[in-house]
Design a protein around this motif. Structure first.
Motif, PDB file in Angstrom:
ATOM      1  N   TRP A   1      10.931 -10.050   9.060  1.00 60.59           N
ATOM      2  CA  TRP A   1       9.256  -8.989   9.278  1.00 60.59           C
ATOM      3  C   TRP A   1       9.354  -7.674   8.598  1.00 60.59           C
ATOM      4  N   ARG A   2      10.437  -6.866   8.925  1.00 58.90           N
ATOM      5  CA  ARG A   2      10.816  -5.791   8.121  1.00 58.90           C
ATOM      6  C   ARG A   2      10.282  -5.720   7.114  1.00 58.90           C
ATOM      7  N   LEU A   3      10.595  -6.666   6.143  1.00 60.76           N
ATOM      8  CA  LEU A   3      10.709  -6.484   4.752  1.00 60.76           C
ATOM      9  C   LEU A   3       8.852  -6.857   4.706  1.00 60.76           C
ATOM     10  N   ILE A   4       8.608  -7.428   5.320  1.00 63.07           N
ATOM     11  CA  ILE A   4       7.002  -7.603   5.471  1.00 63.07           C
ATOM     12  C   ILE A   4       6.093  -6.569   5.552  1.00 63.07           C
ATOM     13  N   TYR A   5       6.750  -5.840   6.706  1.00 64.99           N
ATOM     14  CA  TYR A   5       5.697  -4.521   7.091  1.00 64.99           C
ATOM     15  C   TYR A   5       6.158  -3.578   6.263  1.00 64.99           C
ATOM     16  N   TYR A   6       7.278  -3.590   5.415  1.00 65.26           N
ATOM     17  CA  TYR A   6       7.443  -2.568   4.136  1.00 65.26           C
ATOM     18  C   TYR A   6       6.320  -2.967   2.905  1.00 65.26           C
ATOM     19  N   ARG A   7       6.963  -4.179   2.646  1.00 66.33           N
ATOM     20  CA  ARG A   7       5.526  -4.484   1.837  1.00 66.33           C
ATOM     21  C   ARG A   7       3.847  -4.005   2.261  1.00 66.33           C
ATOM     22  N   ALA A   8       2.991  -4.665   2.907  1.00 68.77           N
ATOM     23  CA  ALA A   8       2.367  -4.110   3.642  1.00 68.77           C
ATOM     24  C   ALA A   8       1.827  -2.648   3.168  1.00 68.77           C
ATOM     25  N   ARG A   9       3.473  -2.070   4.475  1.00 71.42           N
ATOM     26  CA  ARG A   9       3.196  -0.557   3.420  1.00 71.42           C
ATOM     27  C   ARG A   9       2.584  -0.389   2.624  1.00 71.42           C
ATOM     28  N   LYS A  10       3.655  -0.668   1.578  1.00 72.18           N
ATOM     29  CA  LYS A  10       3.207  -0.837   0.272  1.00 72.18           C
ATOM     30  C   LYS A  10       2.093  -1.190  -0.423  1.00 72.18           C
ATOM     31  N   MET A  11       1.502  -2.281  -0.259  1.00 71.86           N
ATOM     32  CA  MET A  11       0.241  -2.912  -1.059  1.00 71.86           C
ATOM     33  C   MET A  11      -1.163  -1.822  -0.570  1.00 71.86           C
ATOM     34  N   PHE A  12      -1.105  -1.462   1.084  1.00 78.04           N
ATOM     35  CA  PHE A  12      -2.131  -0.754   1.379  1.00 78.04           C
ATOM     36  C   PHE A  12      -2.449   0.452   1.546  1.00 78.04           C
ATOM     37  N   ASP A  13      -1.265   1.634   0.954  1.00 81.87           N
ATOM     38  CA  ASP A  13      -0.644   2.946   1.109  1.00 81.87           C
ATOM     39  C   ASP A  13      -1.660   3.458  -0.254  1.00 81.87           C
ATOM     40  N   PRO A  14      -2.856   3.691   0.125  1.00 85.21           N
ATOM     41  CA  PRO A  14      -3.636   4.310  -0.971  1.00 85.21           C
ATOM     42  C   PRO A  14      -3.265   5.442  -1.678  1.00 85.21           C
ATOM     43  N   ASN A  15      -2.415   6.257  -1.118  1.00 86.97           N
ATOM     44  CA  ASN A  15      -1.658   7.319  -2.313  1.00 86.97           C
ATOM     45  C   ASN A  15      -0.579   7.167  -2.529  1.00 86.97           C
ATOM     46  N   ASN A  16      -0.333   5.798  -3.587  1.00 84.30           N
ATOM     47  CA  ASN A  16       0.707   4.671  -4.302  1.00 84.30           C
ATOM     48  C   ASN A  16       0.241   4.713  -5.395  1.00 84.30           C
ATOM     49  N   TYR A  17      -0.703   4.989  -5.329  1.00 89.20           N
ATOM     50  CA  TYR A  17      -1.608   4.084  -6.763  1.00 89.20           C
ATOM     51  C   TYR A  17      -2.074   5.392  -7.506  1.00 89.20           C
ATOM     52  N   LYS A  18      -1.766   6.709  -7.587  1.00 91.72           N
ATOM     53  CA  LYS A  18      -2.532   8.120  -8.052  1.00 91.72           C
ATOM     54  C   LYS A  18      -1.695   8.346  -9.678  1.00 91.72           C
ATOM     55  N   GLY A  19      -1.531   7.405 -10.193  1.00 97.21           N
ATOM     56  CA  GLY A  19      -0.271   7.451 -11.420  1.00 97.21           C
ATOM     57  C   GLY A  19       0.161   9.230 -11.944  1.00 97.21           C
ATOM     58  N   ARG A  20       0.645   8.766 -13.244  1.00 99.87           N
ATOM     59  CA  ARG A  20       1.303   9.841 -13.581  1.00 99.87           C
ATOM     60  C   ARG A  20       1.682  10.969 -13.058  1.00 99.87           C
ATOM     61  N   TYR A  21       2.671  11.729 -12.561  1.00102.62           N
ATOM     62  CA  TYR A  21       2.823  13.162 -12.067  1.00102.62           C
ATOM     63  C   TYR A  21       2.145  14.321 -13.242  1.00102.62           C
ATOM     64  N   THR A  22       1.358  15.037 -12.635  1.00 99.88           N
ATOM     65  CA  THR A  22       1.332  16.413 -13.198  1.00 99.88           C
ATOM     66  C   THR A  22       2.546  16.953 -13.129  1.00 99.88           C
ATOM     67  N   LYS A  23       1.997  18.111 -14.241  1.00100.54           N
ATOM     68  CA  LYS A  23       3.160  19.406 -14.389  1.00100.54           C
ATOM     69  C   LYS A  23       3.947  20.349 -12.450  1.00100.54           C
ATOM     70  N   GLU A  24       1.854  20.576 -12.911  1.00100.16           N
ATOM     71  CA  GLU A  24       1.985  21.350 -11.033  1.00100.16           C
ATOM     72  C   GLU A  24       2.693  20.421  -9.929  1.00100.16           C
ATOM     73  N   GLU A  25       2.014  19.032 -10.067  1.00 95.09           N
ATOM     74  CA  GLU A  25       2.713  18.044  -9.191  1.00 95.09           C
ATOM     75  C   GLU A  25       4.572  17.934  -9.471  1.00 95.09           C
ATOM     76  N   LYS A  26       5.091  17.845 -10.519  1.00101.54           N
ATOM     77  CA  LYS A  26       6.214  17.922 -10.507  1.00101.54           C
ATOM     78  C   LYS A  26       7.217  19.761  -9.702  1.00101.54           C
ATOM     79  N   GLU A  27       6.611  20.408 -10.130  1.00104.45           N
ATOM     80  CA  GLU A  27       7.051  21.839  -9.257  1.00104.45           C
ATOM     81  C   GLU A  27       6.950  21.577  -8.069  1.00104.45           C
ATOM     82  N   LYS A  28       5.675  21.619  -7.323  1.00104.14           N
ATOM     83  CA  LYS A  28       5.730  21.204  -5.748  1.00104.14           C
ATOM     84  C   LYS A  28       7.363  20.587  -5.211  1.00104.14           C
ATOM     85  N   LEU A  29       6.831  18.993  -6.041  1.00107.87           N
ATOM     86  CA  LEU A  29       7.602  18.557  -5.307  1.00107.87           C
ATOM     87  C   LEU A  29       9.519  19.174  -5.225  1.00107.87           C
ATOM     88  N   LYS A  30       9.318  20.130  -6.571  1.00102.28           N
ATOM     89  CA  LYS A  30      10.912  20.836  -6.345  1.00102.28           C
ATOM     90  C   LYS A  30      10.778  21.576  -5.028  1.00102.28           C
TER      91      LYS A  30
END
Length: 349
Positions: A112-141
């Motif tokens: 079940w745990r693997l199914i739940y993780y897969r569902a979260r990956k598939m349905f997370d709208p934040n998971n498909y946003k393309g390449r990181y910009t330079k500004e995003e990389k600096e924010k992440l740091k």
């Protein structure tokens, strides 16, 4: 079911259960044991690894049906309830009333745990946003300097998924070398891989060999061990100058070279013959989904190479030879290669 009995019964379906914590075993006994036994009656084995196209379809269906039954607005609300604090109590109540765990895992022979993780990956709208910009990389740091490895918090601040921010940070956290591998880097890589595999083997041996047997036993690293999933982020940290994907690709290249005694398999006539053999074997398998292919068996079609090498060669074939391959199913891609590309390759040979 008591803990020892649960561990013993689960071992039939999950061989590495002996390495799991007591709390994980209790959870699996409650969520998975009955399901696993039912799948066994139907002759269906418990699966791990990548989800197949059929499993992804079933998971989407399960989520959509649960939303329809409960009236919850979206899959994001269902799977990322903490993002909606005002609806949290209602959603938790609906999950309990309508047996969320059972409904989500219906028809999917996996923990079940693997199914739940897969569902979260598939349905997370934040998971498909393309390449990181330079500004995003600096924010992440900056965010990592403030919050460490609290990827959940950082993902909320950046509107990216947990996995996405964690993997991206592993790429940018230090000065990554993108040029040719030095001798020192290669030595660090292979030492880190060997240490990881030896540690895993020693853990397994602790459960089946006496101390005298262990002291007299040479730790031989066979192909099966090499193919098991390795903690590449740990290996990346030991190498220091490369990120995890580079380490994985380099390791595959080194193993391929060793296992083929340095033969250049994809050069000249050998290249044509290997591609022809690979296309023919893929067509003969008559498989609908790439995840159902036995890549280890297919590797013998090309030579004594790791299965990752064969998968990489198939990827290059479809990208370079199959128009609009992204919109085609696996079987359609193989059919195209067999009917269109194969005659061309055989004539060229």
């Amino acid at each position: 079911v008591d803990l020892d009995t649960a561990r013993q019964e689960l071992e039939e379906f999950i061989p590495h259960v002996k390495d799991m914590s007591d709390s994980s075993i209790r959870q699996m006994a409650g969520r998975d044991l009955v399901r696993f036994k039912e799948f066994k009656k139907q002759g269906i084995p418990v699966k791990f690894g990548r989800f197949s196209q059929k499993e992804n379809h079933q998971l989407r269906k399960n989520v959509e049906e649960f939303l329809s039954i409960t009236g919850i607005d979206s899959a994001e609300k269902l799977l990322f309830t903490s993002r909606y604090p005002e609806d949290k109590e209602t959603i938790h109540r609906l999950k309990a009333e309508h047996l969320f765990c059972e409904k989500l895992s219906e028809g999917i022979p996996r923990p079940w745990r693997l199914i739940y993780y897969r569902a979260r990956k598939m349905f997370d709208p934040n998971n498909y946003k393309g390449r990181y910009t330079k500004e995003e990389k600096e924010k992440l740091k900056r965010y990592h300097a403030m919050h460490g490895n609290d990827w959940k918090k950082i993902s909320e601040m950046m509107s990216r998924s947990n996995l996405s921010v964690a993997m991206k940070y592993s790429e940018i956290k230090s000065a990554i070398n993108y040029g040719p591998w030095s001798t020192e880097e290669t030595q660090k890589l292979m030492q880190a891989v060997e240490e990881t595999i030896r540690r895993r083997m020693e853990t397994e041996d602790a459960n089946c060999l006496s101390s005298s047997e262990k002291s007299n036993r040479d730790l031989l690293i066979d192909r099966e061990k090499l193919f098991q999933k390795l903690p590449w982020t740990e290996i990346e940290a030991k190498v220091g100058t490369r990120y995890w994907r580079q380490c994985k690709q380099k390791c595959t290249a080194i193993l391929t070279h060793k296992m083929t005694k340095g033969q250049r398999l994809f050069r000249g006539i050998n290249a044509l013959q290997a591609k022809i053999n690979l296309i023919k074997r893929l067509y003969e398998t008559n498989v609908e989904d790439a995840n159902d292919i036995n890549w280890e068996e297919l590797s013998e079609t090309i030579g004594d190479v790791p299965r990752a090498y064969v998968q990489a060669k198939f990827y290059k074939l479809k990208v370079s030879c199959v128009p609009l391959w992204q919109k085609k199913t696996f079987s359609e891609i193989v059919d195209y290669l067999f009917k269109k590309k194969l005659p061309e390759l055989e004539e060229k040979l």
